[in-house]
Design an enzyme around this catalytic site. Structure first.
Site, PDB file in Angstrom:
ATOM      1  N   LYS A 116     -25.485 -35.653  28.309  1.00 27.37           N
ATOM      2  CA  LYS A 116     -24.270 -34.422  29.078  1.00 27.37           C
ATOM      3  C   LYS A 116     -25.441 -33.557  29.542  1.00 27.37           C
ATOM      4  CE  LYS A 116     -21.459 -37.428  27.989  1.00 27.37           C
ATOM      5  NZ  LYS A 116     -20.724 -38.072  27.000  1.00 27.37           N
ATOM      6  N   GLU A 200     -17.175 -27.291  26.942  1.00 26.66           N
ATOM      7  CA  GLU A 200     -16.485 -26.816  27.820  1.00 26.66           C
ATOM      8  C   GLU A 200     -15.040 -26.776  27.612  1.00 26.66           C
ATOM      9  OE1 GLU A 200     -17.837 -30.384  29.826  1.00 26.66           O
ATOM     10  OE2 GLU A 200     -15.935 -31.326  29.670  1.00 26.66           O
ATOM     11  N   HIS A 235      -7.814 -39.314  23.694  1.00 26.05           N
ATOM     12  CA  HIS A 235      -8.994 -39.592  24.613  1.00 26.05           C
ATOM     13  C   HIS A 235      -9.274 -40.728  25.284  1.00 26.05           C
ATOM     14  CE1 HIS A 235      -9.048 -34.891  24.740  1.00 26.05           C
ATOM     15  NE2 HIS A 235      -9.284 -35.191  23.364  1.00 26.05           N
ATOM     16  N   ARG A 292     -23.035 -47.981  33.671  1.00 24.51           N
ATOM     17  CA  ARG A 292     -22.921 -49.226  32.764  1.00 24.51           C
ATOM     18  C   ARG A 292     -21.974 -49.441  33.172  1.00 24.51           C
ATOM     19  NH1 ARG A 292     -18.828 -48.273  30.534  1.00 24.51           N
ATOM     20  NH2 ARG A 292     -18.641 -46.168  28.657  1.00 24.51           N
TER      21      ARG A 292
END
Lengths: 499, 174
Positions: A116, A200, A235, A292
């Site tokens: 990330k 973040e 999530h 993917r």
């Protein structure tokens, strides 16, 4: 074109890929761990190869074993599906070294987008808008807390190697920081073997919009419009649709262009997805790239008419894309609902059991990408997703009606499923009127509706329970201990012998 | 009541249903005095039946493991009932009166098989209802299990890193 491919996955996605391969005249090789000997993906393949491991999961993650099976069986390519080895850069490289085509991107793209922090840096350079946060791994908790205060709570802790909501924690206030950090790190370590965490800004109630891209080895890259995956619990996505109701042509084109730029920045080849958060003012931020084929790819297939799994194989075989950007036309509306073995009335707690009865819905515009059949076990070894139900309508309203009806026709008996929950979402005004974001399940959805649905069935269930109790007693009384077998069969056989 | 007739109670949480039926005619049940008529339309292995109840069609799995409880699984929901017969009610009354009945365990019970990741309490801790006392990982997700009551931690049976079965009492609370 390839003659044989190995599918290094299980469940519905393995079957989906094998179906695509068959259309291209390719023979399919499944891999299976002992516990999956009877599973649908094993018995649907042309050839089934057993893999071993300390746990079933480890068998499917054993790159060396899978590659040597591919070599032994002259498979020219490996499709990794999603999860397992699909976003494992060293697996992509190991395939290349073994001269087996990995049906997916090269190791560089997987590596940079899978990390990330590296991805954020690369995206920033490529002019892709990103969410404010840390670029480096958190090492000093005190410093991290300072940065969090600077960015402003709530913040989101995320595993650098993460995906699927694992290793992710929302932190509302500073006093929760350490506990949440510990939990995220533990989950990340268990799920990915890498406990790097970064943080973040938490965009409050955004829409989750992602753009499907497809790139070939000849420098062509197109986007196949967006998917709206805002309906999530913990999530994790549960309902996805395409197109999104909040994007107009201009925003779709803008986000599509950024997605193509992002893919080209990492020299991407094959199918991929750029995920964005879209805030209330229609600002969009790069979230991550999934290197993917995704679970929710069918909704894009239905609105564009492009078979993504088939295109993946063709791209890997070196074919150029058969279309350009202007050929991609969005029409109609598609919705996907994931059929999880989870109890929505109990915080989506996974359930296990034997699927003793299964009947899939069908009809015009109804597609089931399934991974189970009657008699299969839902175990704790794997994700509790049993199947995906995907519908296509002329417009969103029709798609919702179709989904609602298809869910009513769906019969899965043996483990608790989210089917009633999915129905309740289809019937909720907020969903129907497009007023939903990623906070929908947590804060908007009325779980009382589900309790009401459950109690509605309760009286009938009680009546059936009493009936079954009585029947059981009765059967015991009337069934003789050694019932004399009926002799119709032997009589019939005797009759047949006369001819 | 005649010999061939029986009345039982079906208990699910705070709800109790009274069911009356006749052993010689299994097609009818009076549930809270309302008549329900049954037809078994189709039977599959594994206790799956398609049954019409007052002509409404249900596909259900019926788990009647013992005579004390029964589970009805439909698409999406599971319903579990404790069965109280005339005999079992009497027995229970007797046990209660003689004071030998084992009380219901107070504490946190594993809702499904998984692995204990973390225990957030120690024996003797004062805890409040909804305090998250233990984290169990199942199917790759961590689930924080909350205490159903306030009290004192009496015993901890959960061991970090160890697998647990569904129904295991993880934390006992007084």
């Amino acid at each position: 074109m390839f003659k044989k491919i190995l599918v290094a996955n299980r469940g519905e996605i393995a079957i989906r890929v094998m179906n695509a391969a068959r259309e291209l005249g390719i023979e399919t090789y499944a891999v299976y761990h002992e516990v999956d000997k009877h599973s649908l993906h094993t018995i649907s393949a042309d050839y089934a190869l057993e893999i071993v491991g300390d746990t079933p999961k480890q068998a499917y993650l054993d790159a060396a074993q899978i590659i040597s099976l591919a070599i032994e069986n002259d498979c020219e390519a490996i499709h990794p599906g999603y999860g397992f080895l699909s976003e494992n850069a060293s697996f992509s490289k190991a395939c290349k070294d073994a001269e087996i085509k990995f049906i997916g991107p090269n190791e560089y793209a997987i590596e940079v987008m899978g990390n990330k922090t590296a991805a954020r840096e690369l995206m920033q350079k490529a002019g892709v808008p990103i969410v404010p946060g840390t670029k480096e791994r958190i090492t000093d908790l005190d410093l991290a807390k300072e940065i969090a205060t600077e960015i402003g709570y709530p913040i989101l802790l995320k595993a650098a190697a993460g995906g699927g909501g694992k290793g992710m924690r929302k932190v509302e206030k500073e006093s929760d920081f350490v506990d949440s950090y510990d939990a995220a790190q533990r989950e990340a370590r268990n799920a990915f073997g890498d406990d790097t965490i970064y943080m973040e800004k938490y965009i409050v109630n955004p829409k989750h919009i992602e753009i499907q891209i497809l790139a070939d080895e000849h420098g062509n890259c197109v986007h196949l419009a967006e998917r709206d995956c805002s309906i999530q619990r913990r999530h994790r996505k549960v309902i996805e649709e395409a197109p999104s109701t909040v994007l107009d042509e201009a925003l779709r084109a803008a986000m599509g262009k950024v997605a193509v730029d992002a893919a080209q920045a990492c020299h991407y080849v094959n199918a991929g997805t750029i995920e964005f958060l879209l805030d209330k003012d229609k600002n969009f931020y790069f979230l991550e790239m999934n290197t993917r084929l995704q679970v929710e790819h069918p909704v894009s297939e239905l609105i564009t008419g492009v078979d993504l799994a088939k295109e993946q194989i063709k791209v890997a075989a070196g074919y150029p894309l058969p279309f350009e950007q202007e050929d991609i036309v969005v029409s109609g509306h598609a919705i996907e609902a994931r059929i999880y073995a989870e109890d929505a009335t109990n915080n989506f707690m996974p359930d296990i059991g034997t699927i003793s009865y299964l009947r899939n819905p069908d009809g015009i515009g109804v597609r089931v990408d399934g991974g189970i059949e009657r008699g299969d076990e839902v175990s704790i070894n794997f994700d509790p997703m049993l199947a995906k139900l995907i519908v296509f309508g002329q417009d969103r309203a029709e798609a919702i009606e179709k989904m609602d009806a298809a869910l009513s026709s769906y019969k899965v008996v043996g483990s608790i499923t989210v089917i009633p929950f999915l129905k309740a979402v289809m019937q909720s005004d907020k969903f129907r009127n497009h007023y939903f974001d990623t906070g929908f399940i947590e804060s908007e959805f009325d779980f009382k509706v589900l309790d009401e649905m459950k109690s509605k069935g309760e009286v009938y269930a009680a009546a059936i329970a009493a009936f079954a109790y009585n029947l059981n007693k009765n059967t015991k009384k009337v069934t003789p201990v050694n019932p004399k077998p009926s002799d119709w069969k032997s009589k019939r056989l005797n009759n047949m012998r006369e001819f | 009541m005649k010999d061939m007739q029986e009345e039982i109670k079906l208990v699910s949480g705070d709800k109790t249903y009274s069911a009356a039926f006749d052993h010689t005619d299994t097609s009818k049940v009076f549930l809270d005095e309302k008549l329900y008529e049954f037809k078994v339309l189709k039977e599959y292995n594994d206790n799956v039946k398609v049954i019409s109840v007052n002509n409404k069609v249900f596909t259900v799995k019926i788990n009647l493991e013992d005579q004390d409880s029964i589970e009805i699984l439909t698409t999406g929901f599971g319903y579990k009932y404790d069965i109280k017969t005339a005999t079992s009610s009497l027995l229970e009354k007797f046990v209660r009166q003689s004071g030998k009945g084992k009380g219901k365990v107070n504490g946190i019970v594993a809702p499904m098989p998984g692995m204990v990741v973390k225990v957030n309490c120690a024996v003797g801790d004062q805890i409040l209802e909804n305090d998250k006392l233990v984290i169990v990982e199942a199917m790759k997700m961590e689930n924080a299990l909350a205490s159903p009551l306030s009290g004192t931690v009496k015993k901890i049976n959960a061991i970090e890193g160890k697998a647990v079965d569904k129904g295991t009492v993880l934390i006992e609370i007084e």
